[in-house]
Design a protein around this motif. Sequence first.
Motif, short mmCIF file in Angstrom:
data_model
loop_
_atom_site.label_atom_id
_atom_site.label_comp_id
_atom_site.label_asym_id
_atom_site.label_seq_id
_atom_site.Cartn_x
_atom_site.Cartn_y
_atom_site.Cartn_z
N LEU A 13 8.20 -6.01 -8.47
CA LEU A 13 7.85 -4.64 -8.08
C LEU A 13 9.02 -3.70 -8.37
N HIS A 14 8.85 -2.86 -9.38
CA HIS A 14 9.89 -1.90 -9.77
C HIS A 14 9.58 -0.57 -9.09
N ILE A 15 10.52 -0.07 -8.26
CA ILE A 15 10.26 1.13 -7.45
C ILE A 15 11.07 2.34 -7.91
N GLY A 16 11.62 2.30 -9.10
CA GLY A 16 12.47 3.40 -9.57
C GLY A 16 13.93 2.96 -9.50
N CYS A 17 14.82 3.80 -8.97
CA CYS A 17 14.52 5.08 -8.33
C CYS A 17 14.22 6.17 -9.37
#
Length: 302
Positions: A13-17
């Motif tokens: 899960l890539h959430i940014g930033c």
Amino acid sequence: MQVDGKSGKKLILHIGCEKTGSTSIQKFFRINRPLLEKAGFYYPTVLGLENHTKLAIYASNADNKLRQFIKEKDREIYRDLDSLLKEEIERTSANTVVMSNEWLHSRLQATNEFSKLKLLLSSIFESIQVHMYIRKQDDVACSLYSTAMKSGQSFPFPIPYGKPYYYNYNSIFDNWSKAFGMANVFVHIYEKGCLEHGDVVHDFCKVIGLEDLSHFTMPTLENTAFTDEGLKVIREFNKSNQGMPENLRKLKMAELSEKFKGSNSLLDKHKDELAGFVEKYAEDNQLLANKLGRAKLFEDST
């Protein structure tokens, strides 16, 4: 499908930033979706063809401004997102699923929002890793300003007021750690010298175990930074064309963006004010550095 309802698959899960190359990562996974699936990495479509915005909107509370992005025709999708996502994941033979959306960094803050997201994802995946790239706060502020100009704004460069959660990487890390476990949250530094080949796409792919990118198409990099002259011209253009149809405005902005792409002196012009802003996060930055086993959070920090 396993007896407990989980797929037995791993989620990255890539959430940014935000402002750390998320769009480039998302474009890479969209344009290479079939090849990536053959290599064992699946990029879902039900959450969004490129940017998985539906994931953040699904987890958000009713009073979260993200709710404004729900289109009437999509309401049924949000109501059934858990079953639709499970069905899509069941159909792929890939063992690793990748999701990416930078709103997960900035827009989810309430404990129950994280709980709702975890409930959804943990019901599908056997293991979950959360990955976030972070960038020094003053760099982010300057990058945000260029993005605002590109989107049609015309205000002067603002020094961020107070101590927004948006820039508090320690608090963001703690929130995700509480929800998914500290051992499952990975922080990466968005600085050229810290990235594989100086590029965030290569770096993220290496992080998730995809090192040979020779057979994949690399996305065209978008440079949203403008020269000093460009910022002035674009700001005046935005002031003078408030009523321009959006499709025409975007065409003109594309021309201006290409003509005036480059670096600017915002960091130098506002050096003292930005230094004061960054100082507000000095303690939090060091706390996070300690948690990560780093002497300091950013390489160019004093």
